[in-house]
Design a protein around this motif. Sequence first.
Motif, short mmCIF file in Angstrom:
data_model
loop_
_atom_site.label_atom_id
_atom_site.label_comp_id
_atom_site.label_asym_id
_atom_site.label_seq_id
_atom_site.Cartn_x
_atom_site.Cartn_y
_atom_site.Cartn_z
N TYR A 83 81.60 87.57 51.64
CA TYR A 83 80.94 88.20 52.79
C TYR A 83 81.03 89.72 52.70
O TYR A 83 80.05 90.42 52.88
CB TYR A 83 81.57 87.70 54.09
CG TYR A 83 80.87 88.20 55.32
CD1 TYR A 83 79.77 87.54 55.82
CD2 TYR A 83 81.30 89.35 55.97
CE1 TYR A 83 79.11 88.00 56.94
CE2 TYR A 83 80.65 89.83 57.09
CZ TYR A 83 79.56 89.15 57.57
OH TYR A 83 78.90 89.61 58.67
N VAL A 84 82.22 90.23 52.40
CA VAL A 84 82.41 91.69 52.32
C VAL A 84 81.62 92.28 51.15
O VAL A 84 80.98 93.33 51.30
CB VAL A 84 83.92 92.02 52.20
CG1 VAL A 84 84.14 93.48 51.84
CG2 VAL A 84 84.63 91.69 53.50
N LEU A 85 81.63 91.61 50.01
CA LEU A 85 80.87 92.12 48.87
C LEU A 85 79.37 92.13 49.15
O LEU A 85 78.67 93.07 48.79
CB LEU A 85 81.17 91.29 47.62
CG LEU A 85 82.56 91.50 47.01
CD1 LEU A 85 82.77 90.52 45.87
CD2 LEU A 85 82.75 92.92 46.54
N ALA A 86 78.89 91.08 49.81
CA ALA A 86 77.47 91.05 50.18
C ALA A 86 77.16 92.16 51.17
O ALA A 86 76.13 92.86 51.04
CB ALA A 86 77.11 89.69 50.78
N PHE A 87 78.02 92.37 52.15
CA PHE A 87 77.80 93.42 53.15
C PHE A 87 77.77 94.80 52.50
O PHE A 87 76.87 95.61 52.77
CB PHE A 87 78.88 93.38 54.23
CG PHE A 87 78.76 94.51 55.21
CD1 PHE A 87 77.82 94.46 56.22
CD2 PHE A 87 79.58 95.62 55.11
CE1 PHE A 87 77.69 95.51 57.12
CE2 PHE A 87 79.46 96.67 56.00
CZ PHE A 87 78.52 96.62 57.01
N VAL A 88 78.72 95.09 51.64
CA VAL A 88 78.78 96.41 51.00
C VAL A 88 77.56 96.64 50.12
O VAL A 88 76.96 97.72 50.15
CB VAL A 88 80.09 96.57 50.19
CG1 VAL A 88 80.06 97.82 49.33
CG2 VAL A 88 81.28 96.62 51.13
N GLY A 89 77.16 95.64 49.37
CA GLY A 89 75.98 95.78 48.52
C GLY A 89 74.72 96.01 49.32
O GLY A 89 73.91 96.89 48.99
N ALA A 101 73.12 80.80 52.16
CA ALA A 101 73.93 80.28 51.06
C ALA A 101 74.79 79.10 51.49
O ALA A 101 75.44 78.48 50.66
CB ALA A 101 74.81 81.38 50.49
N GLY A 102 74.82 78.82 52.78
CA GLY A 102 75.59 77.68 53.26
C GLY A 102 76.96 78.02 53.81
O GLY A 102 77.74 77.14 54.16
N LEU A 103 77.29 79.29 53.91
CA LEU A 103 78.58 79.72 54.45
C LEU A 103 78.35 80.20 55.88
O LEU A 103 78.16 81.38 56.13
CB LEU A 103 79.18 80.84 53.61
CG LEU A 103 79.44 80.54 52.15
CD1 LEU A 103 79.88 81.80 51.42
CD2 LEU A 103 80.49 79.47 52.01
N ILE A 104 78.35 79.27 56.82
CA ILE A 104 78.06 79.63 58.20
C ILE A 104 79.12 80.57 58.75
O ILE A 104 78.82 81.61 59.30
CB ILE A 104 77.95 78.37 59.07
CG1 ILE A 104 76.89 77.43 58.51
CG2 ILE A 104 77.64 78.73 60.52
CD1 ILE A 104 75.50 78.04 58.38
N GLN A 105 80.39 80.20 58.61
CA GLN A 105 81.50 81.06 59.02
C GLN A 105 82.51 81.11 57.89
O GLN A 105 82.87 80.08 57.34
CB GLN A 105 82.19 80.48 60.25
CG GLN A 105 81.81 81.13 61.53
CD GLN A 105 82.64 80.57 62.67
OE1 GLN A 105 83.03 79.42 62.67
NE2 GLN A 105 82.89 81.39 63.64
N SER A 146 89.90 83.04 52.26
CA SER A 146 89.84 84.39 51.71
C SER A 146 88.69 84.55 50.71
O SER A 146 88.08 85.62 50.64
CB SER A 146 91.16 84.78 51.06
OG SER A 146 91.48 83.87 50.02
N ALA A 147 88.37 83.53 49.94
CA ALA A 147 87.27 83.62 48.98
C ALA A 147 85.94 83.83 49.70
O ALA A 147 85.10 84.63 49.26
CB ALA A 147 87.21 82.37 48.12
#
Length: 76
Positions: free
Chosen positions: A44-50, A30-34, A38-39
């Motif tokens: 990242y957390v929502l993707a991990f939990v899902g 998605a282009g978010l390397i690091q 906070s957004a």
Amino acid sequence: MYSKLERKWWFIAPVTALAAILTNYLVGAAGLIQPYNSAQWVLYVLAFVGIQRALSFALWLLVLCVAPASAVPERS
């Protein structure tokens, strides 16, 4: 809310590791390397939990097909 199987360390460890790897791949694609702000951390957390819950369900179904007695709760 978790089954007895989902509380076992040998089930949690591979699911969590695979979820982290897949989340890093998804976030990188998605282009978010690091995550810097906070957004991005929330995404990242929502993707991990899902991903973790989906993998947990898929592996629970696999265990249920292979060894039904270990995944189904005991009735008394």
